[in-house]
Design a protein around this motif. Structure first.
Motif, PDB file in Angstrom:
ATOM      1  N   ARG A 110      78.647 -42.093  23.958  1.00 54.72           N
ATOM      2  CA  ARG A 110      77.986 -43.097  23.109  1.00 54.72           C
ATOM      3  C   ARG A 110      79.005 -43.985  22.414  1.00 54.72           C
ATOM      4  O   ARG A 110      78.759 -45.183  22.220  1.00 54.72           O
ATOM      5  CB  ARG A 110      77.078 -42.404  22.109  1.00 54.72           C
ATOM      6  N   SER A 126      72.083 -49.482  31.225  1.00 57.72           N
ATOM      7  CA  SER A 126      70.871 -48.662  31.133  1.00 57.72           C
ATOM      8  C   SER A 126      70.304 -48.801  29.731  1.00 57.72           C
ATOM      9  O   SER A 126      71.004 -48.559  28.748  1.00 57.72           O
ATOM     10  CB  SER A 126      71.188 -47.199  31.446  1.00 57.72           C
ATOM     11  N   LEU A 181      67.096 -47.866  27.119  1.00 56.21           N
ATOM     12  CA  LEU A 181      65.975 -46.967  26.872  1.00 56.21           C
ATOM     13  C   LEU A 181      64.664 -47.745  26.745  1.00 56.21           C
ATOM     14  O   LEU A 181      64.650 -48.855  26.194  1.00 56.21           O
ATOM     15  CB  LEU A 181      66.211 -46.178  25.587  1.00 56.21           C
ATOM     16  N   GLU A 189      53.902 -42.717  28.285  1.00 54.07           N
ATOM     17  CA  GLU A 189      54.394 -41.772  29.282  1.00 54.07           C
ATOM     18  C   GLU A 189      53.221 -41.251  30.095  1.00 54.07           C
ATOM     19  O   GLU A 189      52.221 -40.812  29.529  1.00 54.07           O
ATOM     20  CB  GLU A 189      55.130 -40.617  28.612  1.00 54.07           C
ATOM     21  N   ALA A 230      62.909 -43.133  32.741  1.00 57.45           N
ATOM     22  CA  ALA A 230      64.019 -43.784  32.048  1.00 57.45           C
ATOM     23  C   ALA A 230      65.332 -43.285  32.642  1.00 57.45           C
ATOM     24  O   ALA A 230      65.486 -42.095  32.915  1.00 57.45           O
ATOM     25  CB  ALA A 230      63.953 -43.491  30.547  1.00 57.45           C
ATOM     26  N   THR A 289      68.294 -43.234  31.282  1.00 56.33           N
ATOM     27  CA  THR A 289      69.259 -42.826  30.280  1.00 56.33           C
ATOM     28  C   THR A 289      68.542 -41.991  29.239  1.00 56.33           C
ATOM     29  O   THR A 289      67.315 -41.954  29.164  1.00 56.33           O
ATOM     30  CB  THR A 289      69.920 -44.052  29.615  1.00 56.33           C
ATOM     31  N   GLY A 290      69.301 -41.309  28.426  1.00 61.34           N
ATOM     32  CA  GLY A 290      68.714 -40.498  27.357  1.00 61.34           C
ATOM     33  C   GLY A 290      67.963 -39.305  27.910  1.00 61.34           C
ATOM     34  O   GLY A 290      68.447 -38.554  28.761  1.00 61.34           O
ATOM     35  N   SER A 291      66.750 -39.106  27.453  1.00 55.90           N
ATOM     36  CA  SER A 291      65.955 -37.936  27.821  1.00 55.90           C
ATOM     37  C   SER A 291      65.314 -38.056  29.198  1.00 55.90           C
ATOM     38  O   SER A 291      64.690 -37.115  29.665  1.00 55.90           O
ATOM     39  CB  SER A 291      64.849 -37.729  26.784  1.00 55.90           C
ATOM     40  N   ARG A 292      65.438 -39.230  29.844  1.00 50.23           N
ATOM     41  CA  ARG A 292      64.837 -39.461  31.166  1.00 50.23           C
ATOM     42  C   ARG A 292      63.342 -39.158  31.148  1.00 50.23           C
ATOM     43  O   ARG A 292      62.796 -38.511  32.038  1.00 50.23           O
ATOM     44  CB  ARG A 292      65.539 -38.631  32.249  1.00 50.23           C
ATOM     45  N   ARG A 293      62.683 -39.653  30.116  1.00 52.06           N
ATOM     46  CA  ARG A 293      61.247 -39.439  30.022  1.00 52.06           C
ATOM     47  C   ARG A 293      60.522 -40.329  31.017  1.00 52.06           C
ATOM     48  O   ARG A 293      61.060 -41.312  31.534  1.00 52.06           O
ATOM     49  CB  ARG A 293      60.762 -39.746  28.602  1.00 52.06           C
ATOM     50  N   PHE A 346      63.670 -53.108  29.522  1.00 52.42           N
ATOM     51  CA  PHE A 346      64.447 -51.876  29.650  1.00 52.42           C
ATOM     52  C   PHE A 346      64.630 -51.590  31.129  1.00 52.42           C
ATOM     53  O   PHE A 346      64.172 -52.356  31.999  1.00 52.42           O
ATOM     54  CB  PHE A 346      63.733 -50.712  28.951  1.00 52.42           C
TER      55      PHE A 346
END
Length: 804
Positions: free
Chosen positions: A147, A378, A380, A387, A400, A402-406, A770
């Motif tokens: 980050r 990338s 978010l 979702e 997604a 990046t991040g949590s790939r929700r 995004f």
């Protein structure tokens, strides 16, 4: 030692004796004590000397063992973060990075036990190019460093790799270390007009297939001991003592201390004091710099090549010389030191954040040789983006990246504002369309898919649930079963049917379709439809060539016409000579015959009455139109697809007679949409009305040049959900207006496989753009496509035609 104590006691108790002497002449007592103490030490020297040496050796061994244990503990679970430079590098981004990473400094009690972790900023050159990596031990949080890098250089990408040796085994190697030639308090040069890494990058260009080079910068936040030493040097400098800590005889001869009084009066000395104070004003880093070059050839040439490359790398750091500079020392066995990444126990260089940032940063030049640039950033998805979940009315788009790939989805009400999908072949469009179609099928929404290539429908047939056989209509020229029939002259509104047919032919054959041709086609279709309404006899598109070419057929139909305009047209038509008549109807006849001479096209459009109802398809059915241009020809595929689009639009418009809350949502997915949007009215009006009829349109194509100006503007304004896969640089500059400020033209032109830039509606309001990655399709079910083809063919085969 007893004599020393006795002397001291006697001096304290004897009145008027040595105490008075001590008060008046204290040096006399210390002289007595020193004499006695030295005598005692001298008499016990044979015993004390080995003890002192043993204690010193034990302490040194204990210190080295503790240092080795700390280094092993720090190296456990180490990772490498490869940094891909953004298209434009922020000039002061490295200062932001190193100032933020200064927070890795541990409390003193933790440093006393486990030591202070360090990082390694590495430049690695191979024949394939330059890679930039940050090595970090397992005790340093990986997410924090990634980050920090992405915050310091917006648009940079990071990917985690396992640590690997920096130098290949068995190559001839030349390496060295760079140390500060003068005391740490003196600053290096940091105010460069251009990128100071430019000489270093140029020194590593032109490498052969068997050459490598690297520069390693080990850095850790400075601890109290190093800072106290630097502050002592600063105080001595302020007092007028010009510091000099030469590392070689030449440096010793060049840097001689000056008298304090003269130094304080020198204006240059005042500048030096201010510069040293500036250097010590912020966070400090302890650094160790190592460089190496290798060559895999044999013989003296390999040594010359490696030595010359290493000399060029070291010389590039001469650009930082100012009050201080780097001096080189040779490193004979570099591989263990470089690959182990152990911080040296000898005193490292002390650098400020600005000095470290000037050495360890991403190249600023856009044409940095060999540097691999990052692709799209990338981003978010914003919180309002829903979702998908079973039964929640959200269509799945992907995940997604990046991040949590929700999961990322589009709600059914927002999908009614239509979806524009654009991207090159193989970028992921078909996967996205297939996932959306499968979700609609599972939720019993209407599905129409027009596929001019063929693979999309094939993938869907392999994955559709077996419970949908009674809802499936399949139009496929490669299917051995009898194809379903869609009679394009069916329809209750004669004017709409004629406008659609004439408009489709006019827009597909624009270069060969004039006003007279349009008049002939319109008059022939109207005559046949009025005859159908009067006699209830079946008419198809195949009757148009008969009407225009057979006088006996016209004699049976035209006398019963009531419309004076049509009667006038046919009177004019009959009054012409045969050659004139052939010239008038020639453009219509050759287009119709080219279409109807294809067996599949004739059976699918003009074999009889329609065998399926598009209104039922919109109410939860499935229509898959596989129209490969290679099997049908480009013009025939465009005509068939356009007729299906026109029929779907007529069926959607018929929903105006039903209450809005009873209309079932349906999706019309058109790949290569520019080939089939040939209806005679503006696309923006069609998109606006389709939303009210709960018909969502998914319009996919490859690039903007495929769309005429009116289609491009209509889709841009009225298809409010946008998904852009990898685009050309020209298209990226035109599309970035939909994705700014989060995603710019560079991002749109450098999206990865199955990665897309997305701008969606959330609750009817536009959300910020995004990125996402599409989900892979579920595995195919063996034999499913064959079973569905058989079931669809048995159910929608054409009925016997009633001819007249």
């Amino acid at each position: 030692m007893g004599a020393v104590t006795a002397a001291a006691s006697h001096a304290a108790t004897e009145p008027g004796g040595p105490l008075v002497d001590f008060l008046t002449r204290p040096s006399s007592l210390w002289a007595t004590i020193s004499t006695e103490g030295l005598g005692w030490l001298g008499s016990h020297a044979p015993i004390l000397a080995p003890c002192a040496l043993g204690a010193a050796a034990s302490g040194h061994a204990l210190r080295r063992g503790l240092h080795r244990w700390r280094e092993q503990r720090i190296a456990e679970g180490a990772r490498c973060v490869e940094v891909l430079a953004p298209p434009s590098v922020a000039p002061r981004g490295a200062e932001v990075l190193w100032a933020q990473l200064a927070g890795l400094l541990r409390p003193w009690w933790r440093r006393l036990i486990t030591g202070q972790p360090h990082l390694s900023f590495e430049f690695l050159w191979t024949p394939t190019g330059l890679s930039l990596r940050i090595w970090l031990p397992g005790t340093v949080p990986l997410g924090m460093v990634r980050r920090a890098v992405e915050a310091a250089w917006p648009g940079a990408h990071t990917r985690v790799t396992q640590p690997s040796p920096l130098l290949p085994h068995g190559h001839v190697t030349s390496a060295g270390r760079l140390r500060l030639a003068r005391p740490d308090v003196l600053p290096l040069r940091t105010d460069h007009a251009s990128d100071p890494l430019r000489p270093l990058l140029q020194a590593a260009t032109g490498m052969g297939e068997d050459e490598t080079a690297c520069v390693q910068i080990l850095a850790r936040p400075a601890t109290g001991t190093a800072l106290r030493r630097a502050r002592r040097q600063a105080r001595r400098l302020k007092a007028g003592h010009t510091p000099a800590r030469p590392v070689a005889l030449a440096a010793f001869l060049l840097h001689r201390a000056q008298p304090a009084a003269a130094s304080r009066q020198d204006p240059e000395h005042a500048v030096l004091v201010r510069q040293s104070a500036t250097k010590l004003s912020g966070p400090q880093w302890q650094c160790a710099l190592t460089y190496a070059a290798t060559c895999g050839e044999d013989g003296e040439r390999a040594e010359d090549v490696a030595r010359g490359r290493a000399h060029a790398l070291a010389s590039a750091f001469g650009l930082y010389a100012d009050r201080n500079y780097f001096a080189r020392t040779r490193l004979r066995h570099p591989e263990p030191h470089l690959s182990a990444r152990r911080f040296p126990s000898s005193r490292p260089a002390l650098l400020s954040v600005a000095e470290l940032a000037a050495i360890a940063h991403l190249p600023l030049d856009l044409d940095a040789p060999g540097l691999q640039r990052a692709g799209a950033r990338s981003v978010l998805p914003p919180p309002p983006i829903p979702e998908p979940a079973p039964g929640n009315g959200v269509k799945p788009l992907g995940m997604a990246d990046t991040g949590s790939r929700r999961g990322v989805g589009l709600s059914v009400p927002d999908a009614r504002h239509h979806l524009h999908v654009m991207g090159a072949t193989g970028s992921g469009k078909s996967t996205l369309i297939a996932n959306l179609a499968l979700d609609d099928v599972r939720n019993h929404r209407g599905v129409i898919v027009i596929d001019p290539k063929g693979d999309l429908v094939t993938d869907l047939l392999d994955r559709l649930p077996d419970t949908c056989a009674d809802r499936l209509v399949l139009i496929d020229p490669d299917d051995t079963h009898t194809p379903p029939c869609l009679n394009v002259l069916d329809g209750t509104d004669i004017d709409v049917v004629v406008d659609n047919i004439t408009g489709i032919f006019r827009r597909i054959f624009t270069a060969f379709w004039g006003p007279r041709t349009d008049d002939v086609m319109r008059a022939a279709c109207l005559t046949l439809l009025k005859h159908r309404d009067r006699t209830q006899q079946l008419v198809t598109l195949a009757d148009v060539p008969r009407l225009l070419g057979e006088s006996s057929y016209r004699v049976r139909i035209i006398p019963a016409l009531k419309d004076p305009v049509l009667r006038g047209f046919w009177a004019w038509y009959e009054s012409m000579s045969e050659p004139s008549r052939a010239a008038v109807v020639g453009p219509v006849m050759n287009k119709l015959r080219a279409f109807l001479l294809r067996d599949f096209a004739r059976r699918a459009i003009a074999a009889g009455s329609s065998t399926f109802d598009l209104r039922q398809v919109l109410d939860g059915g499935i229509l898959l139109a596989r129209l490969p241009k290679g099997a049908l020809g480009e013009e025939t595929a465009r005509l068939l697809g356009s007729f299906i689009v026109a029929g779907a639009w007529q069926a959607a418009a018929a929903r105006a007679r039903t209450p809005e809350n009873t209309r079932i949502d349906a999706t019309l997915s058109i790949d290569e949409a520019h080939n089939f949007l040939t209806l005679p009215y503006p696309l923006e009006d069609m998109l606006a009305e389709a939303r009210g009829y709960r018909l969502s349109m998914l319009l996919a194509h490859q690039h903007l040049a495929q769309l005429p100006r009116d289609l491009r503007e209509g889709i841009s304004a009225n298809a409010r959900n946008k998904i852009f896969f990898n685009a050309s640089p020209e298209d990226a500059h035109a599309l970035e207006r939909h994705t700014l400020p989060t995603l710019a033209a560079h991002d749109l032109a450098h999206l990865g496989p199955y990665q897309a830039a997305t701008h969606l509606l959330a609750g009817g309001a536009e959300a910020t753009a995004f990125t996402l990655t599409t989900r892979s399709l579920p595995p195919p079910v063996p034999g499913r496509a064959k079973d569905l083809r058989a079931a669809a063919g048995a159910r929608t085969g054409p009925r016997p035609a009633t001819r007249h």
